[in-house]
Design an enzyme around this catalytic site. Structure first.
Site, PDB file in Angstrom:
ATOM      1  CB  CYS A 124      12.706  -9.232  31.064  1.00  0.00           C
ATOM      2  SG  CYS A 124      11.126  -9.485  31.915  1.00  0.00           S
ATOM      3  CB  CYS A 125      11.627  -8.499  25.910  1.00  0.00           C
ATOM      4  SG  CYS A 125      10.949  -6.950  26.529  1.00  0.00           S
ATOM      5  CB  CYS A 205       5.269  -5.930  30.839  1.00  0.00           C
ATOM      6  SG  CYS A 205       5.158  -7.398  29.794  1.00  0.00           S
ATOM      7  CB  CYS A 208       9.079  -2.099  30.802  1.00  0.00           C
ATOM      8  SG  CYS A 208      10.327  -3.148  31.583  1.00  0.00           S
ATOM      9  CB  CYS A 231       9.057  -6.306  23.191  1.00  0.00           C
ATOM     10  SG  CYS A 231       8.090  -6.926  21.798  1.00  0.00           S
TER      11      CYS A 231
END
Length: 244
Positions: A124-125, A205, A208, A231
């Protein structure tokens, strides 16, 4: 007829010179040297507009309020962060802020339901932060970060100047403590991110980020329950996990 050739300073020599000269210098001195002398027109700051970002943004505004500032809109920011960004830009008179975002086609393929963070936070990062930043940094020889040694983890031995992935990094606040940050905020009467008052000393975000579990560790609310601590923006390209 002999021609003089320009001497190109190797990264290791430049790092040795800069860290030797500016290791103990103030953040203001480091910034002025980086912006005016070392990388004029080739320097940017990558800002999350998070809990402490306003400190660096304020310092930059005192030297060059038009400096390019990159904000990565991951699509997962707290609404408070987006409102705070606008407030800080207006307050400090910043004119160089650029918003970058993930490739929407790629996002629809890899994360169509915006739930990738649940199954693979690294992926995702990578999708929402790391890959959008790489093309945005093209043309810049160096970038400023707001990292500090007191944040712990891999940051405990942070130098003022680094070189990674073919680009220099400037860390003017490397030696600052939490007390230094708080004093600067108070002296300049700078606006605080609204989530700080709710127990968020480090803000990323929303999926998280939680209030800090350990009051002595400002990043203890990030990626809770996972081994992940960064990240990926500040991890060498060769050391990042392969996510796709």
């Amino acid at each position: 007829m002999a021609f003089e050739t320009e001497t190109i300073e190797e990264p290791k020599d430049r790092l040795a010179r800069l860290n030797g000269e500016l290791r103990q210098a103030s953040a203001q001195t480091v910034l002025r040297a980086a912006i005016i002398r070392e990388w004029p027109g080739q320097l940017t700051y990558v800002s999350s507009f998070g809990a402490e970002s306003v400190v660096m943004l304020s310092l930059i505004s005192e030297v060059d309020p038009s400096l390019p500032i990159l904000f990565i809109d991951t699509g997962m920011h707290f609404p408070q962060t987006l409102d705070y960004k606008d407030e800080v830009i207006d307050r400090l008179g910043l004119t160089g802020v650029r918003t970058i975002a993930p490739n929407e086609t790629e996002r629809k393929v890899l994360d169509p339901k915006n739930m990738l963070w649940k199954t693979d936070a690294d992926a995702c990062c990578g999708l929402r932060k790391v890959r959008p930043l790489e093309p945005a940094l093209e043309g810049f020889g160096a970038w400023i970060t707001g990292r500090k040694r007191f944040h712990g983890g891999a940051r405990m031995n942070l130098p003022v100047f680094e070189y990674a992935d073919g680009r220099y990094k400037v860390n003017p606040l490397a030696s600052w403590t939490q007390a230094d940050v708080d004093l600067y905020l108070e002296q300049r009467n700078l606006p605080r991110h609204p989530l700080v008052a709710q127990g968020y000393p480090s803000i990323g975000c929303w999926p998280c980020t939680q209030p800090a579990a350990d009051p002595n560790d400002p990043r203890s609310g990030r990626w809770v329950g996972r081994e992940k601590t960064e990240c990926g923006l500040h991890v060498d390209r060769n050391e990042r996990p392969r996510v796709f």
